[in-house]
Design a protein around this motif. Sequence first.
Motif, PDB file in Angstrom:
ATOM      1  N   SER A 166       2.606 -28.222 -31.378  1.00 49.91           N
ATOM      2  CA  SER A 166       3.514 -27.035 -31.502  1.00 49.91           C
ATOM      3  C   SER A 166       4.206 -27.541 -30.026  1.00 49.91           C
ATOM      4  O   SER A 166       3.767 -28.178 -29.151  1.00 49.91           O
ATOM      5  N   GLY A 174       7.168 -28.985 -19.329  1.00 43.94           N
ATOM      6  CA  GLY A 174       7.536 -27.498 -19.436  1.00 43.94           C
ATOM      7  C   GLY A 174       7.199 -26.632 -18.241  1.00 43.94           C
ATOM      8  O   GLY A 174       7.257 -25.471 -18.389  1.00 43.94           O
ATOM      9  N   TYR A 176      10.025 -27.612 -16.230  1.00 45.60           N
ATOM     10  CA  TYR A 176      10.230 -28.692 -17.236  1.00 45.60           C
ATOM     11  C   TYR A 176       9.781 -29.960 -16.872  1.00 45.60           C
ATOM     12  O   TYR A 176       9.673 -30.659 -17.762  1.00 45.60           O
ATOM     13  N   ASN A 222       7.476 -26.691 -26.862  1.00 47.60           N
ATOM     14  CA  ASN A 222       8.159 -25.790 -26.114  1.00 47.60           C
ATOM     15  C   ASN A 222       9.624 -25.986 -26.107  1.00 47.60           C
ATOM     16  O   ASN A 222      10.103 -26.794 -26.677  1.00 47.60           O
ATOM     17  N   SER A 223      10.451 -25.220 -25.480  1.00 51.86           N
ATOM     18  CA  SER A 223      11.858 -25.424 -25.365  1.00 51.86           C
ATOM     19  C   SER A 223      12.211 -26.728 -24.747  1.00 51.86           C
ATOM     20  O   SER A 223      13.409 -27.031 -24.996  1.00 51.86           O
ATOM     21  N   ARG A 232       6.926 -19.962 -16.589  1.00 52.88           N
ATOM     22  CA  ARG A 232       7.553 -20.330 -17.789  1.00 52.88           C
ATOM     23  C   ARG A 232       6.836 -19.127 -18.974  1.00 52.88           C
ATOM     24  O   ARG A 232       7.567 -18.833 -20.010  1.00 52.88           O
ATOM     25  N   SER A 265      11.011 -15.070 -21.670  1.00 53.17           N
ATOM     26  CA  SER A 265      11.396 -14.862 -23.020  1.00 53.17           C
ATOM     27  C   SER A 265      11.939 -16.163 -23.562  1.00 53.17           C
ATOM     28  O   SER A 265      12.498 -17.193 -22.843  1.00 53.17           O
ATOM     29  N   ALA A 266      12.038 -16.334 -24.859  1.00 54.02           N
ATOM     30  CA  ALA A 266      12.606 -17.527 -25.571  1.00 54.02           C
ATOM     31  C   ALA A 266      13.968 -17.887 -25.098  1.00 54.02           C
ATOM     32  O   ALA A 266      14.357 -18.869 -24.945  1.00 54.02           O
ATOM     33  N   ASP A 267      14.829 -16.714 -25.336  1.00 47.83           N
ATOM     34  CA  ASP A 267      16.184 -16.984 -24.869  1.00 47.83           C
ATOM     35  C   ASP A 267      16.451 -17.229 -23.336  1.00 47.83           C
ATOM     36  O   ASP A 267      17.355 -18.170 -23.055  1.00 47.83           O
ATOM     37  N   GLU A 268      15.469 -16.828 -22.416  1.00 54.57           N
ATOM     38  CA  GLU A 268      15.682 -17.063 -21.119  1.00 54.57           C
ATOM     39  C   GLU A 268      15.285 -18.664 -21.123  1.00 54.57           C
ATOM     40  O   GLU A 268      15.940 -19.310 -20.168  1.00 54.57           O
ATOM     41  N   MET A 269      14.048 -19.001 -21.549  1.00 57.88           N
ATOM     42  CA  MET A 269      13.812 -20.368 -21.460  1.00 57.88           C
ATOM     43  C   MET A 269      14.935 -21.724 -22.154  1.00 57.88           C
ATOM     44  O   MET A 269      14.940 -22.423 -21.491  1.00 57.88           O
ATOM     45  N   LEU A 270      15.483 -20.999 -23.041  1.00 57.20           N
ATOM     46  CA  LEU A 270      16.796 -21.712 -23.457  1.00 57.20           C
ATOM     47  C   LEU A 270      17.612 -21.903 -22.464  1.00 57.20           C
ATOM     48  O   LEU A 270      18.285 -22.947 -22.340  1.00 57.20           O
TER      49      LEU A 270
END
Length: 471
Positions: A407, A440, A443, A409-410, A305, A309-314
Motif C-alpha cells: 500500500s 513519506g 517525504y 502513501n501520498s 504525517r 488528513s489525506a487532503d493535507e498530505m496531498l
Amino acid sequence: MIGGGPAAVGLLGRMLARADEFRRAPRVVVYEPDNLGHGVAFGADLESALINLPAGRMSMDPGDPDQFARWLDAAGDAYVPRQVFGEYLVDEFWRAVGQARALGWTVDVVPETVAALGKGSANELLVRTPAGVRSFGQVVLGVGSGTTADPYRLSGASGYVVDPYPLAATLPGIAPRSHVLVIGTGLTAIDVVLGLLHLGHDGRITLASRTGILPGPRPQIMPLDPKHLTIDAVRRFESLGLGDVWELLKLELASAGFDADTEISWLLSSASATERLRYQLDRLDAAPIQSIFENLETPVPPMIRAALSADEMLKVAFDYKPYLKSIQCPMPPVSARKLLAVMDSGQLVVAPGITALRHRNGRFEAVARESVPAAEVVIDATRLSPRRTKGRARGLLDSLSAERLASWNSFDGLIVDPRTGRVVAAAPYRLFAYGEITAGELYYASSLPAVVRGANVVAAELVRHDNEVGS
C-alpha cells in the motif's frame, strides 16, 4: 535482500553490529545483477559529481561517524566525488560479507534481477528470478531510485538525452557551444550543469522546471533544542492540521531568536533562483529552518504525517514539496558557488513555469513563464518515484500490487511500520523495506543517514524475531 547497493551495505553492517544477539547464524541472500555495493548513485563517473554530505557524515556505521573520513584519509568537512564514496561502499560490503562468513553466517550474492515477489505456503515469500523461484521467511526491499520521467514524451528525438547517468558517457559528446536545456532543477540537474562545466562547455545552459527551485546550499547546522515541534507537543493536539504545524514552526523559530515571518517568507520565496541562492550562500552559518529539521526527535516527522488528513498530505506533496526538497536535499556549498558564478555571468539561466517542450526541425522549443531560446540538446534530469519506475524493478513492483503486498502513501512511498520497517499491507508475511521506496516521513527517505537508520530498525526486528522463534 533485494538490492545490493547502499541499503544492502547498511543492513549487513547493522546485523553484524548485533551479531551476538542472534540465537542462530543468519542466512542472507543478496539479489543484485550489477552495481554491487555502490548502487547506481555511487558508480564510476565524472569527478564533478560530488557527495551531498561532508565526509564526516557519510559513515555506514552510526556508532563510528568518522569511519568514511578515516578510510578516505581526509578531513570530515570534505566533499568528495561520489565514485570515491562508491569505492568505500564496495569495500564495506565485502568486508561485511567476510566478517559474517567468519562468524559462520551464510551469505550468498545472486547476480540476478528479481522479476516478482509472491506468496508461498506457511507465510513464506517466493522470490522469482529468470533462473527460478526460492522461498524465504523474511524479505527486505532495498530498491533504489526510479528512472527518468520523460515528461514531454521526447524519447528517441535527436539531441534528447533520456538519462544523464553516467555523466562520463552522456556529456562528452555534446557540442561545447550548443544550447543545452535541462529538464528539472534538482540535484540531478545540478550534476549535469557541473559536469558540462567540468568538460569545458561554454554554451548556454538552461534549467527548466515548473517551480524553478534549486537545491539550497548545505548550511552549518546549529545545535538547536526544539521546544515546540516535539513529541509531547504533537501528542497534545486532538487533531493536528497544517496550520498547527506552521504555528509550531514559527514558535520554534522565535524561541531560537529568529524572525519567523522572514525565515518562512524565504523558505516559500517567489524570488528568482539567483536571488534565492545568493541569499542562502550569505547565510550558511544561520539557517534555522534546516537546523530545526535536523534536530527534531526522530519520531516527530512520521507523527506529523500520520496526523495530517489525506487532503493535507496531498497539499504537502504538491504545494510544499519543492520547498521542502530544496532544504532536505541540499547541494555542497562549493557546487552552489560555481552555479552562482555562471548564473551571474549569464551562461546559466533558470526558467520556471515550463508547460511544454516540443521537438521541431532538429531543435527543442520550450514554453515557459519567460521566453527560452531554442535548444540543440535536451537532458532529462527528472526522476520518477521508485513506485512508478520504468526500469528493471517494474516487474517486482507490479507483483507487490498484484499479490496485495503493498500500500502506498501520498508521496508514492511504500507504507511501512516505522518501528519495525515491516510493510504494513504484507502482514502476516515478513516483508521489510527502507530507503527511497518508503518516502513519506514528511517525504524524504533516501539520504544516507535515513538509509542507515532504516537498516538499523530492520536489523533490530530481525534480531527480535530470531530470539522469539528460537526461544
